[in-house]
Design a protein around this motif. Structure first.
Motif, PDB file in Angstrom:
ATOM      1  N   LEU A  24       0.827  -1.204   0.000  1.00  0.00           N
ATOM      2  CA  LEU A  24       0.000   0.000   0.000  1.00  0.00           C
ATOM      3  C   LEU A  24       0.866   1.261   0.000  1.00  0.00           C
ATOM      4  O   LEU A  24       0.620   2.213  -0.763  1.00  0.00           O
ATOM      5  CB  LEU A  24      -0.912  -0.029   1.227  1.00  0.00           C
ATOM      6  CG  LEU A  24      -2.169   0.845   1.255  1.00  0.00           C
ATOM      7  CD1 LEU A  24      -3.022   0.611   0.020  1.00  0.00           C
ATOM      8  CD2 LEU A  24      -2.957   0.531   2.527  1.00  0.00           C
ATOM      9  N   LEU A  25       1.876   1.264   0.824  1.00  0.00           N
ATOM     10  CA  LEU A  25       2.786   2.407   0.905  1.00  0.00           C
ATOM     11  C   LEU A  25       3.486   2.642  -0.431  1.00  0.00           C
ATOM     12  O   LEU A  25       3.551   3.772  -0.931  1.00  0.00           O
ATOM     13  CB  LEU A  25       3.818   2.179   2.013  1.00  0.00           C
ATOM     14  CG  LEU A  25       3.300   2.309   3.454  1.00  0.00           C
ATOM     15  CD1 LEU A  25       4.194   1.545   4.409  1.00  0.00           C
ATOM     16  CD2 LEU A  25       3.214   3.780   3.857  1.00  0.00           C
ATOM     17  N   HIS A  26       4.021   1.581  -1.002  1.00  0.00           N
ATOM     18  CA  HIS A  26       4.761   1.729  -2.253  1.00  0.00           C
ATOM     19  C   HIS A  26       3.850   2.171  -3.408  1.00  0.00           C
ATOM     20  O   HIS A  26       4.276   2.909  -4.299  1.00  0.00           O
ATOM     21  CB  HIS A  26       5.468   0.420  -2.587  1.00  0.00           C
ATOM     22  CG  HIS A  26       6.630   0.140  -1.689  1.00  0.00           C
ATOM     23  ND1 HIS A  26       7.330  -1.045  -1.719  1.00  0.00           N
ATOM     24  CD2 HIS A  26       7.214   0.888  -0.714  1.00  0.00           C
ATOM     25  CE1 HIS A  26       8.299  -1.011  -0.811  1.00  0.00           C
ATOM     26  NE2 HIS A  26       8.244   0.151  -0.184  1.00  0.00           N
ATOM     27  N   ARG A  27       2.599   1.739  -3.365  1.00  0.00           N
ATOM     28  CA  ARG A  27       1.644   2.177  -4.380  1.00  0.00           C
ATOM     29  C   ARG A  27       1.443   3.690  -4.322  1.00  0.00           C
ATOM     30  O   ARG A  27       1.191   4.342  -5.342  1.00  0.00           O
ATOM     31  CB  ARG A  27       0.315   1.456  -4.169  1.00  0.00           C
ATOM     32  CG  ARG A  27      -0.615   1.466  -5.379  1.00  0.00           C
ATOM     33  CD  ARG A  27      -1.889   0.707  -5.060  1.00  0.00           C
ATOM     34  NE  ARG A  27      -1.634  -0.595  -4.468  1.00  0.00           N
ATOM     35  CZ  ARG A  27      -2.457  -1.207  -3.606  1.00  0.00           C
ATOM     36  NH1 ARG A  27      -3.563  -0.604  -3.221  1.00  0.00           N
ATOM     37  NH2 ARG A  27      -2.151  -2.403  -3.135  1.00  0.00           N
ATOM     38  N   HIS A  28       1.579   4.249  -3.111  1.00  0.00           N
ATOM     39  CA  HIS A  28       1.415   5.693  -2.921  1.00  0.00           C
ATOM     40  C   HIS A  28       2.770   6.411  -2.815  1.00  0.00           C
ATOM     41  O   HIS A  28       2.836   7.538  -2.339  1.00  0.00           O
ATOM     42  CB  HIS A  28       0.585   5.963  -1.664  1.00  0.00           C
ATOM     43  CG  HIS A  28      -0.864   5.594  -1.807  1.00  0.00           C
ATOM     44  ND1 HIS A  28      -1.819   6.491  -2.230  1.00  0.00           N
ATOM     45  CD2 HIS A  28      -1.521   4.417  -1.609  1.00  0.00           C
ATOM     46  CE1 HIS A  28      -2.997   5.901  -2.262  1.00  0.00           C
ATOM     47  NE2 HIS A  28      -2.843   4.635  -1.886  1.00  0.00           N
ATOM     48  N   LYS A  29       3.836   5.720  -3.222  1.00  0.00           N
ATOM     49  CA  LYS A  29       5.188   6.286  -3.240  1.00  0.00           C
ATOM     50  C   LYS A  29       5.642   6.765  -1.858  1.00  0.00           C
ATOM     51  O   LYS A  29       6.316   7.787  -1.717  1.00  0.00           O
ATOM     52  CB  LYS A  29       5.283   7.430  -4.263  1.00  0.00           C
ATOM     53  CG  LYS A  29       4.954   6.981  -5.692  1.00  0.00           C
ATOM     54  CD  LYS A  29       5.263   8.055  -6.686  1.00  0.00           C
ATOM     55  CE  LYS A  29       4.841   7.672  -8.109  1.00  0.00           C
ATOM     56  NZ  LYS A  29       5.075   6.281  -8.498  1.00  0.00           N
ATOM     57  N   ALA A  30       5.246   6.017  -0.852  1.00  0.00           N
ATOM     58  CA  ALA A  30       5.686   6.246   0.523  1.00  0.00           C
ATOM     59  C   ALA A  30       6.533   5.053   0.976  1.00  0.00           C
ATOM     60  O   ALA A  30       6.542   4.001   0.333  1.00  0.00           O
ATOM     61  CB  ALA A  30       4.492   6.433   1.453  1.00  0.00           C
ATOM     62  N   LEU A  31       7.234   5.214   2.086  1.00  0.00           N
ATOM     63  CA  LEU A  31       8.215   4.229   2.528  1.00  0.00           C
ATOM     64  C   LEU A  31       7.736   3.467   3.769  1.00  0.00           C
ATOM     65  O   LEU A  31       6.984   4.003   4.590  1.00  0.00           O
ATOM     66  CB  LEU A  31       9.545   4.911   2.838  1.00  0.00           C
ATOM     67  CG  LEU A  31      10.162   5.778   1.735  1.00  0.00           C
ATOM     68  CD1 LEU A  31      11.503   6.338   2.196  1.00  0.00           C
ATOM     69  CD2 LEU A  31      10.311   4.996   0.442  1.00  0.00           C
ATOM     70  N   LEU A  32       8.220   2.238   3.898  1.00  0.00           N
ATOM     71  CA  LEU A  32       8.011   1.451   5.111  1.00  0.00           C
ATOM     72  C   LEU A  32       9.286   1.505   5.947  1.00  0.00           C
ATOM     73  O   LEU A  32      10.354   1.088   5.492  1.00  0.00           O
ATOM     74  CB  LEU A  32       7.680  -0.004   4.767  1.00  0.00           C
ATOM     75  CG  LEU A  32       7.571  -0.963   5.970  1.00  0.00           C
ATOM     76  CD1 LEU A  32       6.430  -0.552   6.904  1.00  0.00           C
ATOM     77  CD2 LEU A  32       7.379  -2.412   5.503  1.00  0.00           C
ATOM     78  N   VAL A  33       9.157   2.038   7.150  1.00  0.00           N
ATOM     79  CA  VAL A  33      10.266   2.101   8.104  1.00  0.00           C
ATOM     80  C   VAL A  33       9.949   1.134   9.241  1.00  0.00           C
ATOM     81  O   VAL A  33       8.896   1.232   9.873  1.00  0.00           O
ATOM     82  CB  VAL A  33      10.456   3.521   8.669  1.00  0.00           C
ATOM     83  CG1 VAL A  33      11.616   3.537   9.667  1.00  0.00           C
ATOM     84  CG2 VAL A  33      10.681   4.524   7.546  1.00  0.00           C
ATOM     85  N   VAL A  34      10.835   0.185   9.482  1.00  0.00           N
ATOM     86  CA  VAL A  34      10.627  -0.791  10.556  1.00  0.00           C
ATOM     87  C   VAL A  34      11.605  -0.507  11.694  1.00  0.00           C
ATOM     88  O   VAL A  34      12.812  -0.434  11.483  1.00  0.00           O
ATOM     89  CB  VAL A  34      10.797  -2.233  10.033  1.00  0.00           C
ATOM     90  CG1 VAL A  34      10.748  -3.222  11.183  1.00  0.00           C
ATOM     91  CG2 VAL A  34       9.690  -2.563   9.027  1.00  0.00           C
ATOM     92  N   ASP A  35      11.061  -0.329  12.877  1.00  0.00           N
ATOM     93  CA  ASP A  35      11.847  -0.067  14.076  1.00  0.00           C
ATOM     94  C   ASP A  35      12.153  -1.394  14.755  1.00  0.00           C
ATOM     95  O   ASP A  35      11.277  -2.009  15.369  1.00  0.00           O
ATOM     96  CB  ASP A  35      11.071   0.854  15.012  1.00  0.00           C
ATOM     97  CG  ASP A  35      11.836   1.227  16.274  1.00  0.00           C
ATOM     98  OD1 ASP A  35      12.844   0.552  16.590  1.00  0.00           O
ATOM     99  OD2 ASP A  35      11.424   2.172  16.963  1.00  0.00           O
ATOM    100  N   GLU A  36      13.402  -1.822  14.632  1.00  0.00           N
ATOM    101  CA  GLU A  36      13.858  -3.078  15.240  1.00  0.00           C
ATOM    102  C   GLU A  36      14.813  -2.799  16.411  1.00  0.00           C
ATOM    103  O   GLU A  36      15.621  -3.661  16.771  1.00  0.00           O
ATOM    104  CB  GLU A  36      14.558  -3.944  14.192  1.00  0.00           C
ATOM    105  CG  GLU A  36      13.655  -4.433  13.072  1.00  0.00           C
ATOM    106  CD  GLU A  36      12.987  -5.775  13.371  1.00  0.00           C
ATOM    107  OE1 GLU A  36      13.163  -6.279  14.495  1.00  0.00           O
ATOM    108  OE2 GLU A  36      12.304  -6.303  12.474  1.00  0.00           O
TER     109      GLU A  36
END
Length: 461
Positions: A225-237
């Motif tokens: 969904l994010l990539h479809r809207h040209k946004a990024l996924l940030v994962v806090d590990e």
């Protein structure tokens, strides 16, 4: 002329003043809080999953310094690496050369997430998050970052903007443009993305506050969904990474998840030296560092220092050689199954959840009238008091250090060193069973302490 400094003599002379010194010069509420709940102990030494007081009593650490001590305290391999790097007298932090250790550590880290390409080294988890926020906003040209309700990503101004707990945010506004969305709610995420100004969603695969895991399939669907809207996924590990959940990263429990940016810290240095890292895709780093004029557009004075890099390399070597991730998975499964087996025995025990050695024990409203009236009294004063009533006797009577998982939560979180085994599981379960037995008896010192907590809670309103 050589200046002498004897640290041992200083500690011998002034160490007994520790609580007084802290109350006078640092956060004065910390010693007050520790005294109120009976946690004002004096620990002299730590090793592995234990520490000892002056009377040589051992304490089992089920907290690991909020997850920092992934390998336990003073692992000999990490300790030797730090001695070695100090003895090497490297020309560290010249700022106008390229030392080998940062590149070597980046190479080792990236081997565990092969879809990522580059690393920025800072000094903490909150700095790793700050880096990710800056990079995401710059790379996308958008201002707004989404985060999940009840999230915790740090306490500096940027990371505080994506903190889901109002108690941490109150009084520090204005913060960055941000919007909370419920963890697992794809419709809420889609609605925010449709506005067109979202740079990224930052998410913990398992939230530290309450130990809530993202629903199956959520991370992958959110990524699409994010990539479809040209946004990024940030994962806090920061807390879940480096083996904590039984895989190297917690997002790896779900197939097909390839975050654009990943934040790590805590256990990366074995608890010795502050270090944080932000891993990301090549195009993001190249956009941020787009020319020689921008070579220092994002940097940290102590970032990539030799001690931190040497510690990180040693930690990763130990994790591989001692099969730390596999141990976290196996021991975590054993601990969780032993605790889950107690649910039918204790009506105050509502849930046991988590992955690997990140486990949440949740308490809930009991069925019996006698216990229900006591539970209601505690809830009326302040939610979370019963969990505190469990944590205190675990330390005072059984010498086991744990924590309540968050403000106003009836959840205990277990995040012990990843080196624990069956003996530590037995010790914790036996102690927890004894505490639960007393709680369900309806009387005794535990409920007397509950009355003390109620008075304290009412006084602080």
């Amino acid at each position: 002329m050589t200046t002498e400094f004897d640290l041992g003599a200083l500690l011998a002379e002034r160490g007994a003043e520790r609580y007084e010194l802290h109350g006078r010069y640092l956060n004065h509420q910390l010693p007050r809080m520790l005294h109120t709940i009976g946690f004002d102990r004096v620990y002299d030494r730590g090793e592995g999953a234990y520490f000892w007081d002056a009377d040589r009593n051992d304490y089992l650490d089920m907290l690991a310094g909020f997850g920092v001590m992934g390998l336990g305290r003073h692992h000999p391999v990490v300790r030797k690496a730090l001695h070695d790097v100090l003895d090497a007298q490297l020309a560290d932090l010249t700022r106008f050369d390229c030392q080998p250790l940062p590149g070597l550590l980046a190479e080792k880290l990236l081997a565990h997430s092969p879809h990522l390409d580059r690393v920025f080294f800072g000094n903490s988890g909150t700095e790793a998050v700050e880096t990710a926020l800056k990079f995401a906003r710059y790379a996308t040209g958008r201002p707004r970052v989404l985060y999940c309700d009840h999230a915790f990503h740090g306490l500096t101004t940027g990371s505080l903007s994506v903190n889901g707990e109002s108690g941490f945010r109150d009084g520090f506004a204005p913060l960055l443009p941000d919007t909370p969305v419920p963890l697992g709610d794809l419709d809420a995420l889609a609605a925010e993305l449709a506005v067109g100004d979202v740079a990224a969603l930052i998410v913990e695969p398992i939230q530290g506050k309450g130990v809530h895991e993202a629903p199956p399939g959520y991370l992958r669907a959110a990524q699409e969904l994010l990539h479809r809207h040209k946004a990024l996924l940030v994962v806090d590990e920061v807390q879940t990474g480096l083996g904590r959940t039984g895989d190297f990263y917690a997002y790896q429990h779900e197939d097909g998840v390839e975050p654009d940016l990943v934040c790590v810290a805590k256990a990366l240095s074995g608890g010795y030296v502050p270090v944080g890292a932000t891993l990301g895709k090549d195009w993001i780093f190249k956009k941020v560092y787009s020319s020689m004029d921008r070579v220092l557009v994002h940097s940290a004075s102590f970032g990539s220092n030799a001690q931190a890099m040497a510690a990180g390399l040693a930690v990763l070597a130990v994790m591989e050689n001692e099969q730390i991730v596999a141990n976290a998975r196996l021991t975590g499964d054993l601990l969780q199954s032993r605790l889950a087996a107690l649910r039918d025995k204790y009506e105050l025990l509502a849930d046991v959840r988590g992955r690997g050695l990140m486990i949440g024990i949740e308490f809930g409203r009991p069925r019996s009238l006698k216990l229900r009236s006591r539970w209601t009294m505690l809830q009326a004063a302040r939610k979370g008091l019963f969990a505190q009533m469990v944590v205190v006797p675990l330390l005072q009577r059984h010498r086991i250090l744990t924590q309540v998982s968050g403000d106003h939560l009836e959840v205990i979180k277990l995040i012990p060193p990843l080196i624990i085994g069956e003996a530590e599981v037995d010790r914790f379960v036996d102690a927890f069973t004894a505490v639960m037995d007393e709680a369900h008896s309806g009387g005794g010192l535990m409920w007397d302490f509950g009355k003390t907590l109620v008075k304290q809670a009412v006084a602080n309103r």
